[in-house]
Design a protein around this motif. Sequence first.
Motif, PDB file in Angstrom:
ATOM      1  N   ASP A   2      37.295  -7.628  -6.764  1.00 39.50           N
ATOM      2  CA  ASP A   2      36.796  -7.244  -5.463  1.00 39.50           C
ATOM      3  C   ASP A   2      37.620  -7.915  -4.359  1.00 39.50           C
ATOM      4  N   GLY A   3      37.960  -9.190  -4.553  1.00 40.80           N
ATOM      5  CA  GLY A   3      38.842  -9.874  -3.616  1.00 40.80           C
ATOM      6  C   GLY A   3      38.207 -10.313  -2.326  1.00 40.80           C
ATOM      7  N   ARG A   4      36.867 -10.184  -2.225  1.00 37.07           N
ATOM      8  CA  ARG A   4      36.216 -10.570  -0.979  1.00 37.07           C
ATOM      9  C   ARG A   4      35.988 -12.075  -0.908  1.00 37.07           C
ATOM     10  N   ILE A   5      35.869 -12.700  -2.066  1.00 34.08           N
ATOM     11  CA  ILE A   5      35.653 -14.148  -2.097  1.00 34.08           C
ATOM     12  C   ILE A   5      37.012 -14.837  -2.082  1.00 34.08           C
ATOM     13  N   MET A   6      37.232 -15.685  -1.078  1.00 37.55           N
ATOM     14  CA  MET A   6      38.566 -16.285  -0.894  1.00 37.55           C
ATOM     15  C   MET A   6      38.414 -17.641  -0.192  1.00 37.55           C
ATOM     16  N   PRO A   7      39.457 -18.463  -0.229  1.00 36.67           N
ATOM     17  CA  PRO A   7      39.392 -19.738   0.487  1.00 36.67           C
ATOM     18  C   PRO A   7      39.303 -19.502   1.998  1.00 36.67           C
ATOM     19  N   LEU A   8      38.661 -20.463   2.686  1.00 34.89           N
ATOM     20  CA  LEU A   8      38.440 -20.331   4.129  1.00 34.89           C
ATOM     21  C   LEU A   8      39.748 -20.227   4.919  1.00 34.89           C
ATOM     22  N   ASP A   9      40.763 -21.028   4.552  1.00 36.36           N
ATOM     23  CA  ASP A   9      42.007 -20.977   5.345  1.00 36.36           C
ATOM     24  C   ASP A   9      42.641 -19.596   5.277  1.00 36.36           C
ATOM     25  N   GLU A  10      42.542 -18.959   4.116  1.00 38.61           N
ATOM     26  CA  GLU A  10      43.092 -17.604   3.973  1.00 38.61           C
ATOM     27  C   GLU A  10      42.280 -16.597   4.817  1.00 38.61           C
ATOM     28  N   ALA A  11      40.962 -16.751   4.798  1.00 42.21           N
ATOM     29  CA  ALA A  11      40.113 -15.826   5.570  1.00 42.21           C
ATOM     30  C   ALA A  11      40.413 -15.937   7.071  1.00 42.21           C
ATOM     31  N   VAL A  12      40.563 -17.167   7.569  1.00 44.53           N
ATOM     32  CA  VAL A  12      40.861 -17.348   8.996  1.00 44.53           C
ATOM     33  C   VAL A  12      42.234 -16.751   9.314  1.00 44.53           C
ATOM     34  N   ARG A  13      43.216 -16.985   8.418  1.00 44.93           N
ATOM     35  CA  ARG A  13      44.570 -16.443   8.634  1.00 44.93           C
ATOM     36  C   ARG A  13      44.534 -14.915   8.701  1.00 44.93           C
ATOM     37  N   ARG A  14      43.734 -14.308   7.829  1.00 43.90           N
ATOM     38  CA  ARG A  14      43.718 -12.837   7.761  1.00 43.90           C
ATOM     39  C   ARG A  14      42.857 -12.179   8.831  1.00 43.90           C
ATOM     40  N   PHE A  15      41.748 -12.838   9.210  1.00 39.55           N
ATOM     41  CA  PHE A  15      40.753 -12.106  10.007  1.00 39.55           C
ATOM     42  C   PHE A  15      40.531 -12.613  11.426  1.00 39.55           C
ATOM     43  N   VAL A  16      41.082 -13.786  11.777  1.00 41.20           N
ATOM     44  CA  VAL A  16      40.892 -14.298  13.150  1.00 41.20           C
ATOM     45  C   VAL A  16      42.230 -14.262  13.882  1.00 41.20           C
ATOM     46  N   ASN A  17      42.279 -13.532  14.982  1.00 40.59           N
ATOM     47  CA  ASN A  17      43.528 -13.376  15.742  1.00 40.59           C
ATOM     48  C   ASN A  17      43.417 -14.028  17.112  1.00 40.59           C
ATOM     49  N   ASP A  18      44.564 -14.431  17.658  1.00 42.32           N
ATOM     50  CA  ASP A  18      44.600 -14.868  19.058  1.00 42.32           C
ATOM     51  C   ASP A  18      44.017 -13.760  19.932  1.00 42.32           C
ATOM     52  N   GLY A  19      43.215 -14.155  20.913  1.00 43.39           N
ATOM     53  CA  GLY A  19      42.663 -13.164  21.853  1.00 43.39           C
ATOM     54  C   GLY A  19      41.403 -12.468  21.368  1.00 43.39           C
ATOM     55  N   ASP A  20      40.960 -12.767  20.158  1.00 41.65           N
ATOM     56  CA  ASP A  20      39.753 -12.114  19.638  1.00 41.65           C
ATOM     57  C   ASP A  20      38.510 -12.489  20.435  1.00 41.65           C
ATOM     58  N   HIS A  21      37.521 -11.585  20.421  1.00 39.84           N
ATOM     59  CA  HIS A  21      36.161 -11.908  20.820  1.00 39.84           C
ATOM     60  C   HIS A  21      35.456 -12.399  19.564  1.00 39.84           C
ATOM     61  N   LEU A  22      35.096 -13.681  19.580  1.00 37.69           N
ATOM     62  CA  LEU A  22      34.655 -14.359  18.357  1.00 37.69           C
ATOM     63  C   LEU A  22      33.261 -14.948  18.550  1.00 37.69           C
ATOM     64  N   ALA A  23      32.371 -14.697  17.598  1.00 39.08           N
ATOM     65  CA  ALA A  23      31.048 -15.332  17.624  1.00 39.08           C
ATOM     66  C   ALA A  23      30.902 -16.218  16.399  1.00 39.08           C
ATOM     67  N   LEU A  24      30.628 -17.513  16.617  1.00 45.24           N
ATOM     68  CA  LEU A  24      30.219 -18.390  15.522  1.00 45.24           C
ATOM     69  C   LEU A  24      28.736 -18.635  15.761  1.00 45.24           C
ATOM     70  N   GLU A  25      27.867 -18.026  14.980  1.00 45.56           N
ATOM     71  CA  GLU A  25      26.437 -18.185  15.263  1.00 45.56           C
ATOM     72  C   GLU A  25      25.756 -19.110  14.256  1.00 45.56           C
ATOM     73  N   GLY A  26      24.519 -19.466  14.551  1.00 51.96           N
ATOM     74  CA  GLY A  26      23.753 -20.453  13.791  1.00 51.96           C
ATOM     75  C   GLY A  26      22.969 -21.268  14.799  1.00 51.96           C
ATOM     76  N   PHE A  27      21.628 -21.132  14.809  1.00 57.95           N
ATOM     77  CA  PHE A  27      20.804 -21.774  15.831  1.00 57.95           C
ATOM     78  C   PHE A  27      20.380 -23.150  15.325  1.00 57.95           C
ATOM     79  N   THR A  28      21.157 -24.189  15.718  1.00 58.13           N
ATOM     80  CA  THR A  28      20.995 -25.571  15.223  1.00 58.13           C
ATOM     81  C   THR A  28      21.291 -25.663  13.730  1.00 58.13           C
ATOM     82  N   HIS A  29      20.703 -24.764  12.967  1.00 59.69           N
ATOM     83  CA  HIS A  29      20.827 -24.687  11.516  1.00 59.69           C
ATOM     84  C   HIS A  29      22.063 -23.867  11.138  1.00 59.69           C
ATOM     85  N   LEU A  30      22.726 -24.201  10.044  1.00 58.38           N
ATOM     86  CA  LEU A  30      23.798 -23.364   9.480  1.00 58.38           C
ATOM     87  C   LEU A  30      24.912 -23.055  10.488  1.00 58.38           C
TER      88      LEU A  30
END
Lengths: 294, 256
Positions: A8-36
Amino acid sequence: MRVGNIEDGRIMPLDEAVRRFVNDGDHLALEGFTHLIPFAAGHEIIRQGRKNLTLYRMTPDLIYDQMIGMGCAKKLVFSWGGNPGVGSLHRFRDAVERGWPHKIELEERSHADLANAYVAGASNLPFAVMRGYVASDLATHNPRIAFISCPFTGEKLAAVPAVRPDITIIHAQKADRRGNVLLKGILGVQKEAVLAAKRTIVTVEEIVDELSAPSNACILPHWVLSAVCPVRYGAWPSYAEGYYERSNRFYQAWDPISKDREAFTSWMEEFVLGTTGCDEFLQKLPEARDEVTA
Amino acid sequence: MFANDFTSSEMMAVAASRLLSDRAVCFVGIGLPSKAANLARLTHAPDVTLIYESGPIGAKPDTLPLSIGDGDLSLTADTVVPTHEIFRYWLQGGRIDVGFLGAAQIDRYANINTTVIGDYESPKVRLPGAGGAPEIAASAKEVLIVLKQSRAAFVEKLDFVTSVGHLDGGDARINAGLPGAGPTAVVTDIGILTPDPITRELQLSSLHSGRTLDEARDATEWDLKLADSIAETPPPTEREISALRDLERRTADRNR
């Protein structure tokens, strides 16, 4: 290390996921209300030097304080920017009050607004309708808060734009080997933030064979996610119910570290830029080492 | 039995807690409101329902939460719902009897500022912002506010109106179509202020044991009006003060 379903290839190390899916200039939400709160993912974004991000979060918390101080943010969309129970987010304040390391643009809303706006985003609607903002100066200073009349009764209601991030990142307790994710405890707006986004990364405490969840549990099916990354303690110093408690001690320790530009910069250089990932960060940072049991 | 020895901060928490009635459904802000609400739960109001904006409904924390979403809140709650539900179904849905809020600045009509000191575009002090307060202040059936009284906080004119109280007084709140009745009391370390029934301007209606009118006036930037009769807030009872100190001791032990 074989962490999941290779085909499936969806499970991957975090550094690879950030490299592939987070770009300069993105609109990015990191959510989690106090928890998580996805601290490990935020740190990886800082390590990889992403810039010009439009950051969305109801409660910016320490992770956005760090990202703002490291110059990742062009704009912040938020509703409450403090260190809960401790005081100010000093990097956020320094950016707003004195433009350090550079000025950031603010789009300021209320909790009810942003919670509604994520629901609208997940529902593929352009805006949300709510009762709110009557006579508040927030509506004066934010041109993206409007008032409309109910087409049926004429009642005046607030209209607020949906949040549709390019990418949402959250942390959760566990995933199975296909990448189905289970969250429990305080859920905040994470499910809505995931379903409102074009791409999503979920970090999890562990990968398990079976989620064994009740039928009404909060499950995010693997096919709505871009990447699932196993990161033990990936929410520390926030917490993961059933795994570890919130490090109130670190939230208090952050106040003097973040108050001073030099202390902040050297802390970030030593513990975030100077480490390769979450494991090394937790081993190196004294406050974490004491609390985290490998 | 009244306690002999207590601080003005303890008096403020106790006085605020007494205003929360048993069986009320209370939307709790973090900090002083949470302290007062939990003290009420541990003393005269065991059946109060405490709701925190992160999602816990019916939270019964053993220690005071540092943040609005601590684990002790969700683990002791009757249920934990998504945050949007808290605001949409429970607050906007009209289920909240009392909103319990703090503030950085307040004016004579109990409008509050938690956004900036100074100009919005180039603030002298950037405060955390609105959080859940604007809609709590608008939609809870009534609102209690607790904050220390000083000239910097009790101001003639707010730098920013984050959450509305009685707007510019009289029937302004009803005319604006706000669902709830607005602030019914402001509890400080000096006394209790309540809105005049007609003008809705805050007036001093109770002085805490040992405090003076001059102290109340000196700590208010506007010309503070007095109620026709001013009560003396009874000092904390032995039971109240020991419940409060036990709660604070458990909280300090946890955070150590």
